[in-house]
Design a protein around this motif. Structure first.
Motif, PDB file in Angstrom:
ATOM      1  N   ALA A 205      -9.998   5.562   8.555  1.00  0.00           N
ATOM      2  CA  ALA A 205     -10.136   6.975   8.177  1.00  0.00           C
ATOM      3  C   ALA A 205      -8.979   7.405   7.268  1.00  0.00           C
ATOM      4  O   ALA A 205      -9.190   8.161   6.307  1.00  0.00           O
ATOM      5  N   ASP A 206      -7.774   6.933   7.563  1.00  0.00           N
ATOM      6  CA  ASP A 206      -6.624   7.216   6.693  1.00  0.00           C
ATOM      7  C   ASP A 206      -6.882   6.686   5.284  1.00  0.00           C
ATOM      8  O   ASP A 206      -6.624   7.368   4.289  1.00  0.00           O
ATOM      9  N   GLU A 207      -7.391   5.466   5.207  1.00  0.00           N
ATOM     10  CA  GLU A 207      -7.645   4.856   3.901  1.00  0.00           C
ATOM     11  C   GLU A 207      -8.699   5.646   3.127  1.00  0.00           C
ATOM     12  O   GLU A 207      -8.588   5.810   1.907  1.00  0.00           O
TER      13      GLU A 207
ATOM     14  N   ALA B 122       0.815  -1.218   0.000  1.00  0.00           N
ATOM     15  CA  ALA B 122       0.000   0.000   0.000  1.00  0.00           C
ATOM     16  C   ALA B 122       0.848   1.268   0.000  1.00  0.00           C
ATOM     17  O   ALA B 122       0.401   2.314  -0.490  1.00  0.00           O
ATOM     18  N   ALA B 123       2.057   1.192   0.526  1.00  0.00           N
ATOM     19  CA  ALA B 123       2.921   2.368   0.559  1.00  0.00           C
ATOM     20  C   ALA B 123       3.627   2.615  -0.767  1.00  0.00           C
ATOM     21  O   ALA B 123       4.178   3.691  -0.990  1.00  0.00           O
ATOM     22  N   VAL B 124       3.596   1.647  -1.653  1.00  0.00           N
ATOM     23  CA  VAL B 124       4.295   1.768  -2.931  1.00  0.00           C
ATOM     24  C   VAL B 124       3.739   2.881  -3.811  1.00  0.00           C
ATOM     25  O   VAL B 124       4.509   3.694  -4.331  1.00  0.00           O
TER      26      VAL B 124
ATOM     27  N   GLU C 153      10.436  23.276 -11.592  1.00  0.00           N
ATOM     28  CA  GLU C 153       9.137  23.824 -11.217  1.00  0.00           C
ATOM     29  C   GLU C 153       8.617  23.147  -9.955  1.00  0.00           C
ATOM     30  O   GLU C 153       9.042  22.058  -9.592  1.00  0.00           O
ATOM     31  N   HIS C 154       7.687  23.820  -9.311  1.00  0.00           N
ATOM     32  CA  HIS C 154       7.061  23.286  -8.106  1.00  0.00           C
ATOM     33  C   HIS C 154       6.028  22.222  -8.466  1.00  0.00           C
ATOM     34  O   HIS C 154       5.536  22.189  -9.595  1.00  0.00           O
ATOM     35  N   SER C 155       5.678  21.415  -7.494  1.00  0.00           N
ATOM     36  CA  SER C 155       4.700  20.348  -7.728  1.00  0.00           C
ATOM     37  C   SER C 155       3.317  20.715  -7.216  1.00  0.00           C
ATOM     38  O   SER C 155       2.398  19.907  -7.336  1.00  0.00           O
ATOM     39  N   GLY C 156       3.172  21.877  -6.622  1.00  0.00           N
ATOM     40  CA  GLY C 156       1.881  22.245  -6.046  1.00  0.00           C
ATOM     41  C   GLY C 156       1.599  21.502  -4.750  1.00  0.00           C
ATOM     42  O   GLY C 156       0.462  21.398  -4.320  1.00  0.00           O
ATOM     43  N   GLY C 157       2.655  20.959  -4.136  1.00  0.00           N
ATOM     44  CA  GLY C 157       2.491  20.227  -2.882  1.00  0.00           C
ATOM     45  C   GLY C 157       2.233  18.740  -3.064  1.00  0.00           C
ATOM     46  O   GLY C 157       2.111  18.003  -2.086  1.00  0.00           O
ATOM     47  N   TRP C 158       2.161  18.285  -4.312  1.00  0.00           N
ATOM     48  CA  TRP C 158       1.811  16.891  -4.559  1.00  0.00           C
ATOM     49  C   TRP C 158       2.906  15.909  -4.166  1.00  0.00           C
ATOM     50  O   TRP C 158       2.609  14.783  -3.751  1.00  0.00           O
ATOM     51  N   ILE C 159       4.158  16.308  -4.284  1.00  0.00           N
ATOM     52  CA  ILE C 159       5.240  15.415  -3.849  1.00  0.00           C
ATOM     53  C   ILE C 159       5.066  15.120  -2.367  1.00  0.00           C
ATOM     54  O   ILE C 159       5.063  13.963  -1.933  1.00  0.00           O
ATOM     55  N   LYS C 160       4.890  16.168  -1.594  1.00  0.00           N
ATOM     56  CA  LYS C 160       4.716  16.007  -0.145  1.00  0.00           C
ATOM     57  C   LYS C 160       3.469  15.179   0.179  1.00  0.00           C
ATOM     58  O   LYS C 160       3.516  14.291   1.025  1.00  0.00           O
ATOM     59  N   ALA C 161       2.371  15.447  -0.515  1.00  0.00           N
ATOM     60  CA  ALA C 161       1.127  14.717  -0.256  1.00  0.00           C
ATOM     61  C   ALA C 161       1.294  13.222  -0.517  1.00  0.00           C
ATOM     62  O   ALA C 161       0.856  12.386   0.287  1.00  0.00           O
ATOM     63  N   LEU C 162       1.928  12.879  -1.620  1.00  0.00           N
ATOM     64  CA  LEU C 162       2.089  11.469  -1.960  1.00  0.00           C
ATOM     65  C   LEU C 162       3.086  10.773  -1.039  1.00  0.00           C
ATOM     66  O   LEU C 162       2.886   9.615  -0.648  1.00  0.00           O
ATOM     67  N   LEU C 163       4.152  11.469  -0.671  1.00  0.00           N
ATOM     68  CA  LEU C 163       5.108  10.868   0.261  1.00  0.00           C
ATOM     69  C   LEU C 163       4.511  10.735   1.663  1.00  0.00           C
ATOM     70  O   LEU C 163       4.816   9.778   2.382  1.00  0.00           O
ATOM     71  N   GLU C 164       3.645  11.680   2.056  1.00  0.00           N
ATOM     72  CA  GLU C 164       2.923  11.541   3.331  1.00  0.00           C
ATOM     73  C   GLU C 164       2.040  10.298   3.300  1.00  0.00           C
ATOM     74  O   GLU C 164       1.936   9.581   4.288  1.00  0.00           O
ATOM     75  N   GLU C 165       1.407  10.068   2.173  1.00  0.00           N
ATOM     76  CA  GLU C 165       0.566   8.884   2.029  1.00  0.00           C
ATOM     77  C   GLU C 165       1.411   7.614   2.172  1.00  0.00           C
ATOM     78  O   GLU C 165       1.015   6.673   2.869  1.00  0.00           O
ATOM     79  N   ALA C 166       2.565   7.589   1.528  1.00  0.00           N
ATOM     80  CA  ALA C 166       3.449   6.422   1.627  1.00  0.00           C
ATOM     81  C   ALA C 166       3.889   6.188   3.075  1.00  0.00           C
ATOM     82  O   ALA C 166       3.871   5.048   3.557  1.00  0.00           O
ATOM     83  N   GLU C 167       4.258   7.252   3.756  1.00  0.00           N
ATOM     84  CA  GLU C 167       4.679   7.127   5.158  1.00  0.00           C
ATOM     85  C   GLU C 167       3.534   6.652   6.037  1.00  0.00           C
ATOM     86  O   GLU C 167       3.700   5.812   6.923  1.00  0.00           O
ATOM     87  N   ASN C 168       2.349   7.185   5.792  1.00  0.00           N
ATOM     88  CA  ASN C 168       1.180   6.788   6.577  1.00  0.00           C
ATOM     89  C   ASN C 168       0.875   5.304   6.377  1.00  0.00           C
ATOM     90  O   ASN C 168       0.605   4.577   7.342  1.00  0.00           O
ATOM     91  N   GLU C 169       0.950   4.841   5.136  1.00  0.00           N
ATOM     92  CA  GLU C 169       0.718   3.415   4.864  1.00  0.00           C
ATOM     93  C   GLU C 169       1.792   2.553   5.523  1.00  0.00           C
ATOM     94  O   GLU C 169       1.511   1.460   6.010  1.00  0.00           O
ATOM     95  N   ARG C 170       3.018   3.037   5.552  1.00  0.00           N
ATOM     96  CA  ARG C 170       4.095   2.308   6.237  1.00  0.00           C
ATOM     97  C   ARG C 170       3.787   2.177   7.723  1.00  0.00           C
ATOM     98  O   ARG C 170       4.008   1.124   8.328  1.00  0.00           O
TER      99      ARG C 170
END
Length: 175
Positions: free
Chosen positions: A143-145, A7-9, A27-44
């Protein structure tokens, strides 16, 4: 537990690919890099929590290694081909996870699974109150899911509209 190992993949792959794209294009990502990496960490953290509750065997760890390797590469290629499709698939997988955790809650409520005290790692990560139980952990994980489902469907919708993720602000700071 096996599903949490893969799930963290998606968050890690998506975050990594957006990170590289951001570097290439300056260029900036609009915060998406952080959002997706937060998701990976949360799944971990979901995995780390449930590892505290169960006893893994050596062959389960070997299976995790194999499944994770296959899924990482397949998802990487899939994301390269179509981020829209990749995010939509994750959104649907998260919907399945919500259903699975709802069934887990039913089993806890019926007494088929013992409602043990929440592992310390979960109490710390989700800032649960003292005396929290496995049921409390499953509630916050579910709730995370749901949040991951919404983020990934949102990301797919952005791509569906012919836009890039950076054009819509990322839902960051959830956890």
């Amino acid at each position: 537990m096996m599903l949490e190992t893969v799930a963290a993949v998606p968050g890690m792959v998506g975050g990594m690919l957006l990170h590289c794209k951001s570097l290439r294009r300056f260029e900036h990502s609009g915060g998406w890099i952080k959002a997706l990496l937060e998701e990976a960490e949360n799944e971990r953290m979901h995995l780390m929590t449930f590892m505290e509750v169960s006893n893994q065997r050596w062959y389960e760890r070997a299976l995790v290694f194999a499944v994770q390797g296959i899924f990482f590469n397949a998802y990487f290629v899939g994301y390269m081909i179509s981020p829209k499709f990749a995010h939509r698939v994750v959104g649907y997988l998260e919907e399945e996870a919500i259903h699975s955790y709802t069934e887990f809650l039913k089993e806890l409520d019926n007494g088929n699974i013992e409602n043990v005290p929440a592992p310390a790692i979960a109490v710390d990560y989700w800032r649960l109150p003292p005396g929290s139980t496995l049921r409390d952990v499953v509630m916050v994980v579910r709730a995370d899911e749901a949040h991951h489902r919404d983020v990934n469907h949102f990301a797919s919708d952005i791509h569906y509209q012919g836009c890039e993720l950076k054009e819509a602000p990322a839902p960051i700071g959830y956890h």
